[in-house]
Design a protein around this motif. Structure first.
Motif, PDB file in Angstrom:
ATOM      1  N   PHE A  75       0.673  -1.134  -0.025  1.00 29.62           N
ATOM      2  CA  PHE A  75      -0.147  -0.056  -0.061  1.00 29.62           C
ATOM      3  C   PHE A  75       1.042   1.327   0.109  1.00 29.62           C
ATOM      4  N   THR A  76       0.570   2.189  -0.804  1.00 28.99           N
ATOM      5  CA  THR A  76       1.221   3.460  -1.003  1.00 28.99           C
ATOM      6  C   THR A  76       0.229   4.534  -0.914  1.00 28.99           C
ATOM      7  N   MET A  77       0.692   5.520  -0.159  1.00 28.44           N
ATOM      8  CA  MET A  77      -0.413   6.767   0.060  1.00 28.44           C
ATOM      9  C   MET A  77       0.336   7.922  -0.303  1.00 28.44           C
ATOM     10  N   VAL A  78       0.139   8.940  -1.191  1.00 30.21           N
ATOM     11  CA  VAL A  78       0.850  10.264  -1.303  1.00 30.21           C
ATOM     12  C   VAL A  78      -0.417  11.301  -0.888  1.00 30.21           C
ATOM     13  N   GLN A  79      -0.149  12.000   0.233  1.00 33.13           N
ATOM     14  CA  GLN A  79      -0.911  12.893   0.639  1.00 33.13           C
ATOM     15  C   GLN A  79      -0.376  14.364   0.603  1.00 33.13           C
ATOM     16  N   GLY A  80      -0.448  15.144  -0.157  1.00 34.83           N
ATOM     17  CA  GLY A  80       0.128  16.423  -0.195  1.00 34.83           C
ATOM     18  C   GLY A  80       1.728  16.010  -0.536  1.00 34.83           C
ATOM     19  N   THR A  81       2.786  16.389   0.257  1.00 34.99           N
ATOM     20  CA  THR A  81       4.224  15.966  -0.009  1.00 34.99           C
ATOM     21  C   THR A  81       4.565  14.709   0.721  1.00 34.99           C
ATOM     22  N   THR A  82       3.757  13.856   1.577  1.00 34.01           N
ATOM     23  CA  THR A  82       4.123  13.083   2.258  1.00 34.01           C
ATOM     24  C   THR A  82       3.750  11.752   1.759  1.00 34.01           C
ATOM     25  N   ILE A  83       4.643  10.634   1.738  1.00 35.80           N
ATOM     26  CA  ILE A  83       4.600   9.344   1.222  1.00 35.80           C
ATOM     27  C   ILE A  83       4.651   8.345   2.188  1.00 35.80           C
ATOM     28  N   THR A  84       3.768   7.577   2.327  1.00 35.28           N
ATOM     29  CA  THR A  84       3.471   6.650   3.179  1.00 35.28           C
ATOM     30  C   THR A  84       3.446   5.083   2.503  1.00 35.28           C
ATOM     31  N   ASN A  85       4.342   4.086   2.916  1.00 34.47           N
ATOM     32  CA  ASN A  85       4.131   2.915   2.429  1.00 34.47           C
ATOM     33  C   ASN A  85       4.266   1.719   3.540  1.00 34.47           C
ATOM     34  N   THR A  86       3.269   0.729   3.052  1.00 38.47           N
ATOM     35  CA  THR A  86       3.247  -0.400   3.942  1.00 38.47           C
ATOM     36  C   THR A  86       3.460  -1.596   3.264  1.00 38.47           C
ATOM     37  N   SER A  87       4.188  -2.796   3.752  1.00 38.62           N
ATOM     38  CA  SER A  87       3.938  -3.948   3.207  1.00 38.62           C
ATOM     39  C   SER A  87       3.657  -5.060   4.135  1.00 38.62           C
ATOM     40  N   THR A  88       3.208  -6.196   3.401  1.00 38.49           N
ATOM     41  CA  THR A  88       3.037  -7.487   4.182  1.00 38.49           C
ATOM     42  C   THR A  88       3.300  -8.737   3.446  1.00 38.49           C
ATOM     43  N   VAL A  89       3.868  -9.436   3.724  1.00 37.63           N
ATOM     44  CA  VAL A  89       4.402 -10.945   3.059  1.00 37.63           C
ATOM     45  C   VAL A  89       3.833 -12.002   3.902  1.00 37.63           C
ATOM     46  N   VAL A  90       3.307 -13.017   3.408  1.00 42.37           N
ATOM     47  CA  VAL A  90       2.715 -14.086   4.455  1.00 42.37           C
ATOM     48  C   VAL A  90       3.146 -15.345   3.418  1.00 42.37           C
ATOM     49  N   THR A  91       3.872 -16.221   4.196  1.00 44.75           N
ATOM     50  CA  THR A  91       4.190 -17.538   3.770  1.00 44.75           C
ATOM     51  C   THR A  91       3.837 -18.692   4.351  1.00 44.75           C
ATOM     52  N   SER A  92       3.099 -19.604   3.843  1.00 52.38           N
ATOM     53  CA  SER A  92       2.581 -20.723   4.769  1.00 52.38           C
ATOM     54  C   SER A  92       2.465 -22.000   4.235  1.00 52.38           C
ATOM     55  N   ASN A  93       2.945 -23.223   4.961  1.00 55.56           N
ATOM     56  CA  ASN A  93       3.069 -24.297   4.538  1.00 55.56           C
ATOM     57  C   ASN A  93       2.285 -25.315   5.488  1.00 55.56           C
ATOM     58  N   ALA A  94       1.014 -25.937   5.043  1.00 58.99           N
ATOM     59  CA  ALA A  94       0.471 -26.801   5.930  1.00 58.99           C
ATOM     60  C   ALA A  94       0.981 -28.165   6.386  1.00 58.99           C
ATOM     61  N   SER A  95       1.796 -28.732   5.583  1.00 56.58           N
ATOM     62  CA  SER A  95       2.507 -29.784   5.532  1.00 56.58           C
ATOM     63  C   SER A  95       3.638 -29.861   6.551  1.00 56.58           C
ATOM     64  N   GLN A  96       4.270 -28.664   6.419  1.00 59.76           N
ATOM     65  CA  GLN A  96       5.408 -28.307   7.458  1.00 59.76           C
ATOM     66  C   GLN A  96       4.869 -27.779   8.682  1.00 59.76           C
ATOM     67  N   GLN A  97       3.428 -27.223   8.752  1.00 59.07           N
ATOM     68  CA  GLN A  97       2.802 -26.697   9.849  1.00 59.07           C
ATOM     69  C   GLN A  97       3.888 -25.533  10.320  1.00 59.07           C
ATOM     70  N   ARG A  98       3.822 -24.781   9.428  1.00 56.96           N
ATOM     71  CA  ARG A  98       4.718 -23.222   9.608  1.00 56.96           C
ATOM     72  C   ARG A  98       4.043 -22.135   8.733  1.00 56.96           C
ATOM     73  N   GLN A  99       4.069 -21.192   9.409  1.00 57.85           N
ATOM     74  CA  GLN A  99       3.479 -19.824   8.674  1.00 57.85           C
ATOM     75  C   GLN A  99       4.276 -18.760   9.291  1.00 57.85           C
ATOM     76  N   ARG A 100       4.645 -17.767   8.443  1.00 59.90           N
ATOM     77  CA  ARG A 100       5.336 -16.592   8.728  1.00 59.90           C
ATOM     78  C   ARG A 100       4.904 -15.311   7.942  1.00 59.90           C
TER      79      ARG A 100
END
Length: 252
Positions: A75-100
């Motif tokens: 997600f990126t937002m430009v408001q006036g001269t301000t820039i805000t960025n956020t990001s999320t990465v989800v990795t999941s494997n049911a066989s390993q029973q691991r999620q990050r």
């Protein structure tokens, strides 16, 4: 503040300088004229768009959770001269029973790691790192399915635009339907400008309902200030996705 890429920031600043009219939706470069083939559509979708957005999103989550997966939200937002960025990465494997799940937010990062019986989290807030471990109150199958939920970002992309199917193309060896929009009809998660001046969006979804890529750029004004928001979702893979234990947890 999280900086996604210099390219993203440069594009946002260019749009801000040129005015919102500079990105009024036109046919995108990756749009093609391929016919829609056999006419089969994912649940909740048709040639005229997403007839039931809730069904589209629920079907996507169920289909993604059938295998391992890696997905990202930006997600990126430009408001006036301000820039805000956020990001999320989800990795999941049911066989390993691991999620990050790792989220990079302004002045804060959150790194979450799930196993069959444990939940581990490390947060860095303005340079201060805090870690914690607790037990899990649900099965890993539930955790795996929850991790594939669309969330407010993908929900905004799908629900906000008035989409039309424009063709098909190949994506990661699969045939996907391409939907485009230049018209905003709703703001379901309150993530768009108060006054909409222009928009451009695209969703690529396969016939089983998995959304592979989705993006929405909207320009307008909020509180009298020019605002541009860009939502982007990507499903990077759904097979043989391995989840490694975080280095910070190994070191404890």
């Amino acid at each position: 503040m999280k900086r996604r890429t210099l390219g993203t920031i440069a594009v946002c600043l260019l749009l801000l300088t040129a005015g919102c009219s500079s990105f009024v939706g036109q046919p995108t470069a990756d749009q093609n004229d391929t016919q829609l083939g056999d006419g089969q559509y994912p649940r909740g979708a048709s040639a005229d768009g997403f007839t039931n957005a809730t069904t589209v999103l629920e079907t996507h989550q169920t289909a993604v959770a059938e295998d391992s997966y890696r997905l990202s939200y930006n997600f990126t937002m430009v408001q006036g001269t301000t820039i805000t960025n956020t990001s999320t990465v989800v990795t999941s494997n049911a066989s390993q029973q691991r999620q990050r799940s790792r989220s990079d937010l302004p002045r804060r990062t959150i790194d979450e790691y799930y196993t069959a019986d444990g939940y581990h989290i490390q947060q860095n807030i303005s340079g201060t790192t805090v870690s914690n471990t607790s037990t899990v109150q649900q099965s890993f199958g539930e955790t795996h399915t929850t991790g594939a939920r669309p969330g407010p970002l993908l929900s905004t992309i799908v629900r906000a635009g008035n989409y039309t199917a424009t063709g098909t193309e190949q994506h990661n060896g699969r045939t996907v339907l391409v939907y485009n929009t230049t018209n905003i009809t709703a703001d379901p998660e309150n993530q768009l400008p108060e006054t909409i001046e222009s928009a451009s969006g695209q969703v690529k979804i396969d016939r089983s309902g998995r959304i592979w890529t989705a993006r929405l750029t909207v320009g307008g004004r909020s509180g009298g200030t020019r605002q541009i928001v860009h939502h982007e979702f990507s499903l990077a893979g759904t097979q043989n996705v391995s989840v490694r234990e975080p280095a910070w947890l190994e070191a404890r």
